[in-house]
Write an enzyme that holds these catalytic residues in place. Structure first.
Site, PDB file in Angstrom:
ATOM      1  N   PRO A  37       0.914  -1.203   0.019  1.00 24.66           N
ATOM      2  CA  PRO A  37      -0.152   0.071   0.029  1.00 24.66           C
ATOM      3  C   PRO A  37       0.846   1.213   0.146  1.00 24.66           C
ATOM      4  O   PRO A  37       1.842   1.460   0.487  1.00 24.66           O
ATOM      5  CB  PRO A  37      -0.866  -0.199   1.443  1.00 24.66           C
ATOM      6  CG  PRO A  37      -0.726  -1.711   1.350  1.00 24.66           C
ATOM      7  CD  PRO A  37       0.415  -2.170   1.017  1.00 24.66           C
ATOM      8  N   CYS A  38       0.325   2.107  -1.025  1.00 25.24           N
ATOM      9  CA  CYS A  38       1.192   3.349  -1.122  1.00 25.24           C
ATOM     10  C   CYS A  38       0.570   4.526  -0.161  1.00 25.24           C
ATOM     11  O   CYS A  38       1.453   5.757  -0.182  1.00 25.24           O
ATOM     12  CB  CYS A  38       1.334   3.809  -2.586  1.00 25.24           C
ATOM     13  SG  CYS A  38      -0.248   4.287  -3.195  1.00 25.24           S
ATOM     14  N   GLN A  39      -0.596   4.384   0.460  1.00 24.04           N
ATOM     15  CA  GLN A  39      -1.066   5.773   1.037  1.00 24.04           C
ATOM     16  C   GLN A  39      -0.213   6.117   1.999  1.00 24.04           C
ATOM     17  O   GLN A  39      -0.114   7.488   2.230  1.00 24.04           O
ATOM     18  CB  GLN A  39      -2.365   5.060   1.628  1.00 24.04           C
ATOM     19  CG  GLN A  39      -3.779   5.141   0.632  1.00 24.04           C
ATOM     20  CD  GLN A  39      -3.606   3.622   0.264  1.00 24.04           C
ATOM     21  OE1 GLN A  39      -2.766   2.870   0.478  1.00 24.04           O
ATOM     22  NE2 GLN A  39      -4.762   3.006  -0.596  1.00 24.04           N
TER      23      GLN A  39
END
Length: 409
Positions: free
Chosen positions: A169-171
């Site tokens: 996940p890049c958030q």
């Protein structure tokens, strides 16, 4: 006795029909690039590859015209994945006329990384995705339901694999978010990748994330990740890559991290550069007036042109440039400025499903069994498939070279 009438003496006589002769053929630059980018066994230059491809085509034609099978040793194999290293006996494992390179697909999303890595010589043995809607799309296209939250899965329950793929996940690291990094609630997810790598010891891995990972917390976040990967013994390489250099009309910078097991002795790796001099413009992928994507006049007046943080990017069929990055919150017009198409019933619309696929490099027949909101979210969270495919090809080629060197020892 030398020479003379001794049987077999002198230069070997090659039949006229088997002699190599110079022939001229006219091809496009695009076809030349495709030929040179094709990995073919024992072929290193353009001439050899052309001959091999022609022979293969002729054999396939003959095979289609005959009901009997062609013997295995008469088949020329052209393949992306040339080899796989057998950990137990240092041998090549051949199955179904090709090499089966097993891989696992973590934080799979809708399967973009898998789509870029997978071919008929690879096999996915495990996938994991926590989001139920993304898992629904994944299952519709790959015929398998991903396992759930990887943080709750014991590494001993994951099959052995040759390659680990993960678009974690890049958030926490995105320029759009708060860039919280390890302070984010999902901070431990990268450590789940590390524990699986430590236990399973795959030959190589491929990780993908946003460019912001490099600078998050003044670079400390990335340094911690890199140090942990290297502590497992892997040779680690990374590169910031842009989707627009790989045939997509979108500026989408991502960091790609690859690693090779220490037993392979790989100390160098070259990331593909794509074709930055031949970019695809946005107008090449637009479709004319698709129904159901128009933005109402009320939304246009209320949000698009009254925001203090900038105006949206408006494109039409005359635009010959690349658009801004597609984001997961693209559909939330009231929250973010984005790229919209000057078209449709109200004069302005969102990208259509077909355009989303083209923006990200997905096949047009890719199934989208979810709502419109989920569709935009899923493609915005996914990867540039052609870019991943190029990296995967370079990884497989480097693995082959290393394994050939191991077998020579």
């Amino acid at each position: 006795m030398r020479g003379g009438n001794r049987l077999g003496a002198g230069r070997k006589v090659i039949p006229e029909s088997e002699k190599k002769k110079r022939k001229s053929v006219y091809i496009t630059d695009k076809l030349y690039t495709r030929i040179m980018d094709t990995d073919i066994e024992n072929c290193n230059n353009f001439s050899q590859k052309c001959m091999a491809l022609i022979e293969l085509a002729m054999e396939n034609l003959n095979k289609n015209n005959q009901e009997h099978s062609v013997k295995r040793n008469n088949i020329l194999m052209v393949r992306d994945t040339k080899s796989t290293y057998n950990k137990t006996n240092n041998n090549f494992e051949k199955q179904n006329r090709g090499i089966k390179l097993t891989f696992i697909d973590l934080f799979a999303g809708i399967g973009g990384i898998r789509l870029g890595f997978e071919d008929k010589y690879t096999k996915c043995v495990f996938s994991s995705e926590w989001d139920k809607y993304a898992a629904q799309t994944y299952e519709a296209n790959y015929g398998e339901k991903p396992h759930g939250d990887i943080t709750k899965i014991n590494e001993n329950d994951i099959p052995d694999q040759d390659v680990l793929l993960a678009g974690f996940p890049c958030q926490p690291f995105s320029n759009i978010g708060k860039r919280e990094g390890f302070a984010h609630e999902r901070r431990n997810i990268i450590f789940d990748v590390l524990r699986i790598l430590k236990k399973k010891q795959p030959k190589m891995f491929l990780l993908e994330n946003v460019k912001g990972l490099l600078t998050n917390d003044n670079g400390n976040t990335f340094r911690v990740i890199l140090d942990n990967l290297k502590s497992l013994g892997y040779s680690v390489f990374y590169e910031v890559m842009d989707a627009q250099n790989f045939g997509l009309p979108q500026r989408r910078e991502r960091i790609v991290i690859v690693g090779f097991h220490p037993d392979l002795g790989i100390n160098d790796f070259s990331f593909p550069k794509g074709n930055p001099d031949n970019k695809v413009p946005i107008n090449a992928i637009l479709e004319h007036n698709p129904t159901g994507y128009s933005i109402s006049k009320r939304l246009q007046e209320s949000y698009l042109f009254k925001k203090d943080d900038g105006k949206p990017q408006i494109v039409d069929f005359r635009c010959t440039y690349q658009v801004n990055t597609l984001v997961a919150s693209y559909h939330k017009i009231q929250r973010l400025t984005g790229t919209f198409v000057k078209d449709g019933e109200t004069g302005l619309r969102l990208f259509s499903e077909l355009e989303l696929k083209r923006l990200m490099g997905f096949p047009v027949d890719f199934k989208v069994p979810v709502s419109r909101t989920q569709m935009y979210r899923q493609f915005g969270n996914s990867v540039a498939v052609p870019m991943i495919k190029a990296v995967a090809g370079a990884m497989k080629e480097r693995l082959l070279l290393a394994e050939m060197q191991v077998l020579k020892k």
